[in-house]
Design an enzyme around this catalytic site. Structure first.
Site, PDB file in Angstrom:
ATOM      1  N   HIS A 204       0.827  -1.221   0.000  1.00 54.55           N
ATOM      2  CA  HIS A 204       0.000   0.000   0.000  1.00 54.55           C
ATOM      3  C   HIS A 204       0.858   1.266   0.000  1.00 54.55           C
ATOM      4  O   HIS A 204       0.509   2.260   0.642  1.00 54.55           O
ATOM      5  CB  HIS A 204      -0.948   0.021   1.212  1.00 54.55           C
ATOM      6  CG  HIS A 204      -1.928  -1.111   1.238  1.00 54.55           C
ATOM      7  ND1 HIS A 204      -3.184  -1.022   0.698  1.00 54.55           N
ATOM      8  CD2 HIS A 204      -1.824  -2.372   1.717  1.00 54.55           C
ATOM      9  CE1 HIS A 204      -3.820  -2.177   0.859  1.00 54.55           C
ATOM     10  NE2 HIS A 204      -3.022  -3.017   1.466  1.00 54.55           N
TER      11      HIS A 204
ATOM     12  N   ASN B 271     -10.211  -3.009   2.483  1.00 54.58           N
ATOM     13  CA  ASN B 271      -9.923  -2.947   1.046  1.00 54.58           C
ATOM     14  C   ASN B 271     -11.202  -2.677   0.271  1.00 54.58           C
ATOM     15  O   ASN B 271     -12.299  -2.678   0.847  1.00 54.58           O
ATOM     16  CB  ASN B 271      -9.328  -4.274   0.562  1.00 54.58           C
ATOM     17  CG  ASN B 271      -7.851  -4.432   0.942  1.00 54.58           C
ATOM     18  OD1 ASN B 271      -7.168  -3.452   1.247  1.00 54.58           O
ATOM     19  ND2 ASN B 271      -7.365  -5.653   0.919  1.00 54.58           N
TER      20      ASN B 271
ATOM     21  N   HIS C 134      -3.867   0.812  12.000  1.00 59.37           N
ATOM     22  CA  HIS C 134      -3.646  -0.466  12.694  1.00 59.37           C
ATOM     23  C   HIS C 134      -5.007  -1.074  13.034  1.00 59.37           C
ATOM     24  O   HIS C 134      -5.779  -0.444  13.780  1.00 59.37           O
ATOM     25  CB  HIS C 134      -2.837  -0.189  13.965  1.00 59.37           C
ATOM     26  CG  HIS C 134      -2.547  -1.408  14.768  1.00 59.37           C
ATOM     27  ND1 HIS C 134      -2.647  -2.683  14.261  1.00 59.37           N
ATOM     28  CD2 HIS C 134      -2.135  -1.555  16.049  1.00 59.37           C
ATOM     29  CE1 HIS C 134      -2.327  -3.550  15.196  1.00 59.37           C
ATOM     30  NE2 HIS C 134      -2.023  -2.895  16.296  1.00 59.37           N
TER      31      HIS C 134
ATOM     32  N   TYR D 267       1.107  -4.315  12.204  1.00 61.26           N
ATOM     33  CA  TYR D 267       0.982  -2.882  11.876  1.00 61.26           C
ATOM     34  C   TYR D 267       1.827  -1.980  12.765  1.00 61.26           C
ATOM     35  O   TYR D 267       2.457  -1.042  12.291  1.00 61.26           O
ATOM     36  CB  TYR D 267      -0.502  -2.463  11.877  1.00 61.26           C
ATOM     37  CG  TYR D 267      -1.210  -3.000  10.651  1.00 61.26           C
ATOM     38  CD1 TYR D 267      -1.465  -4.357  10.522  1.00 61.26           C
ATOM     39  CD2 TYR D 267      -1.570  -2.180   9.598  1.00 61.26           C
ATOM     40  CE1 TYR D 267      -2.076  -4.874   9.384  1.00 61.26           C
ATOM     41  CE2 TYR D 267      -2.187  -2.679   8.455  1.00 61.26           C
ATOM     42  CZ  TYR D 267      -2.436  -4.026   8.354  1.00 61.26           C
ATOM     43  OH  TYR D 267      -3.023  -4.532   7.235  1.00 61.26           O
TER      44      TYR D 267
END
Ligand code: HDD
Length: 709
Positions: A74, A147, A338, A361
Site C-alpha cells: 500500500h 480494502n 492499525h 501494523y
C-alpha cells in the site's frame, strides 16, 4: 493561518502544527535569520567551501535524510479528511460512542491505496485498493483498515510475506512494477487455491476503478460488536459509495498509465477542491453469536463474504470527505493505521489473518516512522488526552512532568489512575476458549471454489467478458506451462465456461486433473486430504450485490466532459450544452485544437482547459462536439480529434454531436454507431445527461472492441 471555527476537533488539533511561511523571514532550524541561501561560504569567490558553513551543512543534511521507507504494501496512497455521522443509535449491538451517539460528527482521515506498486507507480494498475479509515473518536482512535474487495487472498497471516513476495517485482530484475501478471505471483496463486476468490475479484473490473470515490470498502474480517450488557454480535463492515461503483476498461487503464499516472489522486483532490465531497454510507452485516455455524462457510475465514441475500447490509451512517490534506508527507505518508486500534464496543474475532495483522501494523511503523513515538505525529494523535507511563525513545515530543513513570505509585498520587469500567475502561470480550495448541487449519476453511463461482455467475455478460480477458492477459504473461495448466485446472473448478474461454485465448487445453494434489505439490508433511480443496458447492446461484450493474446511482455530478472545439464553433449549441451539464454539476473541460483561447461563432474568446495535443480521451467520461463549419473543418484535419472519437466509442462512453459535428463523426468509426443508445446526434442535452449517467453503454462493447484505436 485563519481557519473557520466550525472545523472538526482533529483539524483544530492539527492547527497546532500547521506552519505557513506567508510574509515570514527565512531562518535556519535554530531560528537564525538567513540572508543568502544560494551561495556557500568559501575561501574567496572561486575558493573551496568551508566546513564551518553551518547554513550549508544544515540545509544539505536535512535534505539527505528527507526520505523514509515506503510502506511495504500500500505504498501508493491518496487521502482526505472528513467526518462520520450516525443515522440511528446501534446500542442494541454496541456501546461504541461513534455507533450510539447521533449528535456526534466524528473526524476521520481516510487513505486509499494500491497494494503492490511503489509510491511512484501508476494509479490505474490492476490491483486491490486499500480503504483505510481513521476515526478520531472521543474514546480514542478506531481504525477500520479494509480494502475495496470484501475478501482477502489468504486465510492465515503466516502466509502474508509469501503472498507479497510473490506479487512484488521479481527480486532478480525488479520487474514488473505494480503488476500481478508475472511468473512468481501465478506460481504462488496456483499452489494456494485459497487465493482464488480474491483473485477473481482482481480479474474483474473492481480492480480498475473509475475513481477512488466510486468504489466500495470492506472491513473484510468478521469483527465483534459488544453492547452495554456485554453481549456480542458478529459484524462485517461495508462502505457503500453514494456515487455508485464504476470502473474503466483495461484498455483505458493501460493508456492512463501514460496519459495521467496520477489519475485517481488528481480526481479525488479535484472533486474535494471543487466542493463535490465524496460520501459513503457505512453498512453493517450483523450475525448473532448463535448463528455462527449456520453458514456453508466459516465466518472466521477471510476468503469468504456473507452474501447480502443471506444477511442484509444495514446502512447506519455516512462518511463525507471534505478537505484535502495540507501536506502530503505530514499527513498521507505519516498516517499509521492499525486494525488493533479499537474503542470499547468493538472487538476482534479469531480470524487467523486478523490475529496476525494485530502484530504487523505497529511493528511496521517502527521501521517506517522510526520510533515507538509515532502516535505523537500530529496526524496520528487522538483527539482525546493520552496518559500512561511509557517514556522517552526517539523523537519524544511530550514533556511528561513529575517523578513517577510507573504504576502503582503513591508519589504521583496514583496517577494516571485506572479507568473504571463505568467510565469507559476497555476490556476484551470474554470469549471462552478451549483447545489444543496446534499449528493447523480448520477443515471448514477448505472450500475455495464455491464463492468465486457465485461471484462469476453474478456478473453481467460484459463483466464476465472482462474477467475472461483479464485472466487471459495475466496468464498470457506467464512463461511456464505447468503454472498455466494448474491455473486452468483451478479456474475450471470455479466455472467451466470461464476456463474454456481462457484456455482458448491461451491456446491450451484444460487439464482433466493436476499432476499432484495441492498438498502433495507443496510438500506438506501430512498430505492427507483434510485441507485439500473441496469440490464446488452451489449453495447460492447469484448475488445481485456482486455485479456493478445492480448498484444504482443517479446524476452525473463531477463527471468530466470534454468539449472538443476549434475556432468558429457554434456558440449557441456550446452554451446550451454547457449550461445544462453544469447545472447537473458535471465538469465541462474545453479541449481546443490549440492552447490558449478559442473563438466561437460570436467571435467571443473562450479559455481552453487543455490543448488536444496535451490530453487524451481516456481522462474524460464523455465527449461533446458542437457544430460550426470552421471548427469542424479544422478538427477534420486533426488526426487526434478522430482518435478522441474512436477511443470514446471503443470505451463505450456517451458522445453528443450537434450540427456539422455529424460530418466529423461520419469520418470516424462513428459512422457505424449512429443509432447507439449513448450517441446523441442533434438531441436535447437531457438525452446526453441520461447517457452520461449510464456511465458506459456496455451493449456497444462487442462491436466497439473492433475499432482499432
Ligand atoms: Fe495490511 C498496510 C489492508 C492483511 C500487514 N494493509 C495496509 C493498508 C491497508 C491494508 C489498507 C494501508 C494502510 C494505509 O493506508 O496506511 N491488510 C489490509 C487488509 C488485509 C490486510 C484489508 C486483510 C484483510 N496486512 C495484512 C496482513 C498483514 C498486513 C495479513 C501482515 C501479517 N498491511 C500490513 C503492513 C502495512 C499494511 C505491513 C504496510 C504499511 C502499514 O501496514 O502501515 O503492516
Amino acid at each position: 493561518m485563519a481557519k473557520k471555527k466550525d472545523e472538526s476537533k482533529k483539524i483544530q488539533d492539527l492547527e497546532k502544527n500547521i506552519s505557513t511561511a506567508e510574509g515570514k523571514t527565512m531562518t535556519t532550524n535554530q531560528g537564525l535569520k538567513v540572508n543568502d541561501t544560494n551561495n556557500s561560504l568559501k575561501a574567496g569567490e572561486r575558493g573551496a567551501t568551508l566546513l564551518e558553513d553551518f547554513i550549508l551543512r544544515e540545509k544539505i543534511t536535512h535534505f539527505d535524510h528527507e526520505r523514509i521507507p515506503e510502506r511495504i504494501v500500500h505504498a501508493r496512497g491518496s487521502a482526505a479528511h472528513g467526518h462520520f455521522e450516525l443515522y440511528e443509535s446501534q446500542e442494541k449491538y454496541t456501546k461504541a460512542g461513534i455507533f450510539t451517539d447521533t449528535n456526534r460528527k466524528t473526524p476521520v482521515f481516510t487513505r486509499f491505496s494500491t497494494v503492490a506498486g511503489s509510491k511512484g507507480s501508476a494509479d490505474t494498475a490492476r490491483d486491490v485498493r486499500g480503504f483505510a479509515v481513521k476515526f478520531y473518536t472521543e474514546e480514542g482512535i478506531f481504525d477500520l483498515v479494509g480494502n475495496n474487495m470484501p475478501i482477502f487472498f489468504i486465510q492465515d497471516a503466516m502466509k502474508f510475506p509469501d503472498l507479497i513476495h510473490s506479487v512484488k517485482p521479481e527480486p532478480d530484475r525488479e520487474i514488473p512494477q505494480a503488476a500481478s501478471a508475472h511468473d512468481t505471483f501465478y506460481d504462488f496463486v496456483s499452489l494456494s487455491p485459497e487465493t482464488l476468490h480474491n483473485h477473481i475479484w482482481v480479474m474483474s473490473d473492481r480492480a480498475i476503478p473509475r475513481s477512488l470515490r466510486m468504489m466500495e470498502g470492506f472491513g473484510i474480517h468478521t469483527f465483534r460488536l459488544i453492547n452495554k450488557e456485554g453481549k456480542s454480535h458478529f459484524v462485517k463492515f461495508h462502505w457503500k459509495p453514494l456515487l455508485g461503483v464504476k470502473s474503466i476498461t483495461w484498455d483505458e487503464a493501460v493508456k492512463l498509465h501514460g496519459a495521467d499516472s496520477d489519475f485517481h489522486r488528481r480526481d479525488l483532490w479535484d472533486a474535494i477542491d471543487a466542493g463535490q465531497f465524496p460520501e459513503w454510507e457505512l453498512g453493517l452485516q450483523i450475525v448473532p453469536e448463535e448463528d455462527e455455524h449456520k453458514f456453508e462457510f466459516d465466518l472466521l475465514d477471510p476468503t469468504k463474504l456473507i452474501p447480502e441475500e443471506m444477511v442484509p447490509v444495514q446502512r447506519i451512517g455516512k462518511m463525507t470527505l471534505n478537505r484535502n490534506p495540507d501536506n502530503f508527507f505530514a499527513e498521507t505518508e505519516q498516517v499509521a493505521f492499525h486494525p488493533g486500534h479499537l474503542v470499547p464496543g468493538i472487538d476482534f474475532s479469531n480470524d487467523p489473518l486478523l490475529q496476525g495483522r494485530l502484530f504487523s501494523y505497529t511493528d511496521t511503523q517502527l521501521s517506517r516512522l522510526g520510533s515507538p513515538n509515532f502516535h505523537e505525529i500530529p496526524i496520528n494523535r487522538p483527539i482525546n488526552e493520552t496518559h500512561n507511563n511509557q517514556r522517552d525513545a526517539h523523537m519524544r515530543m511530550t514533556v511528561n512532568k513529575g517523578k513517577t513513570a510507573y504504576f502503582p505509585n503513591s508519589l504521583g498520587g496514583g496517577c494516571p489512575h485506572l479507568a473504571k469500567m463505568a467510565d469507559g475502561g476497555f476490556t476484551s470480550y470474554e470469549e471462552r476458549l478451549d483447545g489444543k495448541k496446534v499449528r493447523a487449519r480448520s477443515e471448514s476453511f477448505s472450500d475455495h471454489f464455491s464463492q468465486p463461482g457465485i461471484f462469476y455467475r453474478s456478473l453481467e455478460d460484459w463483466e464476465k467478458e472482462h474477467v475472461a480477458e483479464a485472466y487471459s492477459f495475466e496468464l498470457g504473461k506467464v512463461n511456464y506451462d505447468h503454472i498455466k495448466k494448474r491455473m486452468l485446472w483451478l479456474i475450471n473448478e470455479i466455472d467451466k465456461s470461464l476456463a474454456k474461454k481462457v484456455a482458448e485465448n491461451l491456446g491450451m487445453k484444460i487439464p482433466s486433473k493436476i499432476e499432484k494434489p495441492i498438498n502433495q505439490a507443496i510438500g506438506a508433511d501430512d498430505p492427507g486430504d483434510k485441507n485439500e480443496p473441496k469440490k464446488r458447492k452451489d449453495y447460492l446461484d447469484k448475488s445481485e450485490a456482486l455485479s456493478q450493474t445492480h448498484i444504482k446511482t443517479k446524476g452525473i455530478a463531477t463527471r468530466q466532459i470534454a468539449f472538443l472545439v476549434s475556432d468558429g464553433f457554434n456558440h449557441e449549441q456550446f452554451s446550451k450544452m454547457k449550461t445544462a451539464l453544469e447545472k447537473e454539476n458535471a465538469m465541462v473541460k474545453v479541449v481546443g485544437s490549440h492552447g490558449g483561447e478559442v473563438k466561437c461563432s460570436k467571435n467571443e474568446s473562450h479559455k481552453v482547459d487543455a490543448a488536444i495535443m496535451t490530453t487524451e480521451s481516456v481522462v474524460f467520461d464523455a465527449l461533446y462536439i458542437p457544430g460550426g463549419k470552421k471548427s469542424i473543418d479544422t478538427l477534420m484535419e486533426t488526426a487526434k480529434a478522430k482518435k478522441f472519437i474512436n477511443e470514446s466509442l471503443k470505451h463505450c462512453k456517451a458522445i453528443a454531436l450537434d450540427g456539422e459535428a455529424k460530418d466529423l463523426f461520419e469520418a470516424t468509426h462513428g459512422k457505424d454507431f449512429k443509432d447507439d443508445e449513448a450517441v446523441c446526434i442533434d438531441k436535447q442535452p437531457s438525452k446526453f445527461i441520461k447517457a452520461i449517467a449510464m456511465h458506459r453503454n456496455w451493449k456497444r462493447e462487442k462491436e466497439a472492441k473492433k475499432i482499432p484505436a
